[in-house]
Enzyme design. Structure first.
Site, PDB file in Angstrom:
ATOM      1  N   ASP A  32      -6.348   0.968   0.808  1.00 30.63           N
ATOM      2  CA  ASP A  32      -6.304   1.451   1.890  1.00 30.63           C
ATOM      3  C   ASP A  32      -7.685   0.975   2.255  1.00 30.63           C
ATOM      4  O   ASP A  32      -8.614   0.312   1.827  1.00 30.63           O
ATOM      5  CB  ASP A  32      -6.006   2.785   1.900  1.00 30.63           C
ATOM      6  CG  ASP A  32      -6.870   3.829   1.073  1.00 30.63           C
ATOM      7  OD1 ASP A  32      -7.787   3.146   0.659  1.00 30.63           O
ATOM      8  OD2 ASP A  32      -6.323   4.886   0.793  1.00 30.63           O
ATOM      9  N   LYS A  48       0.772  -1.145   0.059  1.00 28.14           N
ATOM     10  CA  LYS A  48       0.097   0.026  -0.060  1.00 28.14           C
ATOM     11  C   LYS A  48       0.836   1.326   0.053  1.00 28.14           C
ATOM     12  O   LYS A  48       0.647   2.139  -0.906  1.00 28.14           O
ATOM     13  CB  LYS A  48      -0.913   0.039   1.441  1.00 28.14           C
ATOM     14  CG  LYS A  48      -1.905   1.166   1.515  1.00 28.14           C
ATOM     15  CD  LYS A  48      -2.560   1.236   2.637  1.00 28.14           C
ATOM     16  CE  LYS A  48      -1.527   1.752   3.644  1.00 28.14           C
ATOM     17  NZ  LYS A  48      -2.213   2.286   4.848  1.00 28.14           N
TER      18      LYS A  48
END
Ligand code: SF4
Length: 249
Positions: free
Chosen positions: A170, A151
């Site tokens: 996310d 991420k």
């Protein structure tokens, strides 16, 4: 040995770990999602014409640090902490030499400050020791840094280097992918794999930011504003949430 292996989820993978060609209804489902996501992206681009991270930064390294601080914290809070932080520690080297306890105090208000301080000092030391103090611009090298998973790496690659090697998943992307019927997975890496299969590669750079903007403004976690949502006609959850929040059954 069987030519294909079953993934833990619903997907079939080749021995190389790539999705095997879908067949029958799975293929139709995939095509439907591909067509729908194109329309959704087109609408979201009109709604949010400047998709970008809300974190303030001047260099790839500052973005890397800010992204680590943003875990389980709001971007607004991080933006309040980073100006003073980058003034106190102006270089990668200064973070590499920072004392753990002192850095913990400096970033305390962002939460999870012990782990974050450990990651920031650790990655700064690795950057100094192995990469000449520069943030690398490849996924393989970024995820070797302490505290950096896909991420964070995707956000740094997309924003600082305009490179798309994947899609950052996310909390907003996770929630919206489920609501929009794009992925049934819970694990971020598997959600990312599902998204990479249906989102056109030319949209990978902006996809996270579009969904984050929409998640903050309209498809909020506790109460999605479905009647005002620009993509409600393309969303399989709109009926359910509209009923839920209007009190209808
Ligand atoms: Fe979210 Fe509702 Fe819009 Fe679907 S219709 S994306 S659930 S706000």
């Amino acid at each position: 040995m069987a030519e294909k292996e079953k993934d833990k989820g619903t997907r079939v993978l080749t021995p190389a770990g790539k999705p095997a060609p879908a067949s029958g209804s799975a293929a139709r489902d995939l095509e439907e999602k591909k067509a729908r996501i194109k329309k959704i992206i087109k609408i979201l681009r009109k709604e949010y014409p400047r998709p970008r991270t809300a974190l303030n930064y001047r260099t790839p390294f500052e973005l890397l640090v800010a992204t680590i601080l943003a875990a389980q914290c709001t971007d607004e809070r991080v933006n309040k902490v980073t100006p003073g932080l980058f003034q106190k520690y102006p270089t990668v080297e200064s973070f590499a030499r920072a004392r753990q306890e002192e850095l913990e105090n400096d970033i305390r208000s962002t939460g999870f400050f012990r782990n974050k301080a450990r990651s920031i000092i650790g990655l700064s030391q690795m950057l100094m020791a192995e990469l000449g103090g520069r943030v690398p611009d490849s996924m393989d090298q970024l995820v070797r840094l302490p505290g950096v998973a896909r991420k964070t790496a995707n956000i740094v690659l997309a924003s600082a280097f305009r490179k798309a090697e994947g899609i950052a998943v996310d909390t907003h992307v996770r929630r919206l992918s489920e609501r929009l019927g794009l992925s049934r997975q819970a694990d971020p890496d598997k959600i990312e794999r599902d998204l990479m299969e249906i989102v056109p590669r030319s949209d990978w750079l902006d996809f996270n930011f579009l969904l984050v903007d929409h998640g903050r403004k309209v498809c909020q976690a506790r109460k999605p504003l479905c009647p005002q949502c620009a993509v409600r006609q393309l969303c399989p959850s709109s009926e359910k949430f509209s009923r839920l929040f209007s009190g209808r059954k």
